[in-house]
Design a protein around this motif. Structure first.
Motif, PDB file in Angstrom:
ATOM      1  N   LYS A 146     -70.667  72.288   3.863  1.00 37.46           N
ATOM      2  CA  LYS A 146     -69.363  71.679   4.174  1.00 37.46           C
ATOM      3  C   LYS A 146     -69.547  70.536   5.165  1.00 37.46           C
ATOM      4  O   LYS A 146     -70.252  70.677   6.160  1.00 37.46           O
ATOM      5  CB  LYS A 146     -68.433  72.731   4.785  1.00 37.46           C
ATOM      6  N   GLN A 195     -58.600  62.559   0.839  1.00 38.38           N
ATOM      7  CA  GLN A 195     -58.737  61.455   1.784  1.00 38.38           C
ATOM      8  C   GLN A 195     -57.411  60.715   1.890  1.00 38.38           C
ATOM      9  O   GLN A 195     -57.038  59.934   1.012  1.00 38.38           O
ATOM     10  CB  GLN A 195     -59.847  60.497   1.358  1.00 38.38           C
ATOM     11  N   TYR A 197     -62.369  66.979  -2.029  1.00 36.33           N
ATOM     12  CA  TYR A 197     -61.931  66.453  -0.738  1.00 36.33           C
ATOM     13  C   TYR A 197     -60.615  65.697  -0.926  1.00 36.33           C
ATOM     14  O   TYR A 197     -60.377  65.077  -1.962  1.00 36.33           O
ATOM     15  CB  TYR A 197     -62.952  65.482  -0.157  1.00 36.33           C
ATOM     16  N   TYR A 255     -67.397  70.170  -4.784  1.00 41.06           N
ATOM     17  CA  TYR A 255     -66.455  70.039  -3.669  1.00 41.06           C
ATOM     18  C   TYR A 255     -65.268  69.173  -4.091  1.00 41.06           C
ATOM     19  O   TYR A 255     -65.441  68.185  -4.800  1.00 41.06           O
ATOM     20  CB  TYR A 255     -67.115  69.348  -2.475  1.00 41.06           C
ATOM     21  N   PRO A 264     -62.467  61.856   4.664  1.00 44.75           N
ATOM     22  CA  PRO A 264     -62.215  62.935   3.702  1.00 44.75           C
ATOM     23  C   PRO A 264     -62.160  64.295   4.389  1.00 44.75           C
ATOM     24  O   PRO A 264     -62.888  64.539   5.362  1.00 44.75           O
ATOM     25  CB  PRO A 264     -63.426  62.848   2.760  1.00 44.75           C
ATOM     26  N   LYS A 265     -61.306  65.166   3.856  1.00 46.34           N
ATOM     27  CA  LYS A 265     -61.177  66.531   4.356  1.00 46.34           C
ATOM     28  C   LYS A 265     -61.438  67.490   3.209  1.00 46.34           C
ATOM     29  O   LYS A 265     -60.844  67.362   2.136  1.00 46.34           O
ATOM     30  CB  LYS A 265     -59.774  66.765   4.927  1.00 46.34           C
ATOM     31  N   LEU A 266     -62.328  68.451   3.432  1.00 46.09           N
ATOM     32  CA  LEU A 266     -62.662  69.395   2.375  1.00 46.09           C
ATOM     33  C   LEU A 266     -61.467  70.282   2.047  1.00 46.09           C
ATOM     34  O   LEU A 266     -60.866  70.893   2.929  1.00 46.09           O
ATOM     35  CB  LEU A 266     -63.832  70.277   2.797  1.00 46.09           C
TER      36      LEU A 266
END
Lengths: 115, 112
Positions: free
Chosen positions: B99, A37, A35, A33, A43-45
């Protein structure tokens, strides 16, 4: 067991320049992943890989961001051209598989400053 | 759609006092809940997670959280904090794909 490795740890660039980040996940982890931030936020994927295939890139700004995981191991995230609002910490995480039952292990992050 | 709201941006507390960090979530599907801690200039570390079963979950460093489905909450608690617990804490909700959706974070400031 070695953790998730990321480089560089810090990067300062001017707007409209390009930049690349590298991530090496924990050995044997199929899912990786990236992310973003932003300061003061969670954090945002950006993108999720399962081996070398993309599972979710719905929040990746594809006009400027790209990512690859060619051999299903390490990964690179690129921004071209960078904007001021891209200033953030970019976190890489990996897990055994892409299910919530498996813990995501995070790297230390790359702090990007765009001036 | 899933979302997470952390109700406090900062929580100051004295050493050895109890603390509760509040988290509410919204999800239309089966929900998995997590608490992560982030120390300065480091990545996130998992404190605890709820996948199913007992609603009281115990984690590392003496932290625990309780899943409350009727109130859609997953508050984090510790009976006695230490200076070393000073950090940023994130609540997150996940689905079947792995997710994670994170909250905005709560800064825990432990004072001597």
């Amino acid at each position: 067991e070695a953790g998730v490795a990321q480089s560089p740890r810090y990067k300062i660039i001017e707007k409209r320049q390009s930049v690349a980040f590298w991530c090496n996940p924990i050995s044997g982890h199929a899912t990786l992943y990236w992310y973003q931030q932003i300061l003061g936020q969670g954090p945002k994927l950006l993108i999720q890989f399962q081996n070398n295939g993309v599972v979710d890139d719905s929040q990746l700004p594809k006009d400027r961001f790209s990512a690859e995981r060619l051999k299903g191991v390490d990964s690179t995230l690129k921004i071209q051209p960078a904007k001021l609002e891209d200033s953030a910490v970019y976190l890489c995480a990996s897990s055994l598989s892409g299910t919530s039952g498996h813990e995501q292990y995070f790297g230390p992050g790359t702090r990007l400053t765009v001036t | 759609a899933q979302s997470v709201t952390q109700l406090d941006s900062q929580v100051p507390v004295f050493e050895e006092a109890p603390v509760e960090l509040r988290c509410n979530y919204s999800s239309s599907v089966s929900v998995y809940l997590f608490w992560y801690v982030q120390y300065p200039n480091q990545g996130l570390q998992l404190l605890l997670k709820y996948l199913s079963g007992s609603t009281l979950v115990k984690g590392i460093n003496g932290f625990e959280a309780e899943f409350n489905k009727s109130q859609t909450s997953f508050h984090l608690r510790k009976p006695s904090v230490h200076i070393s617990d000073t950090a940023e804490y994130f609540c997150a909700v996940g689905g079947n794909t792995g997710k994670l959706i994170f909250g905005q974070g709560t800064t825990l400031q432990v004072k001597p």
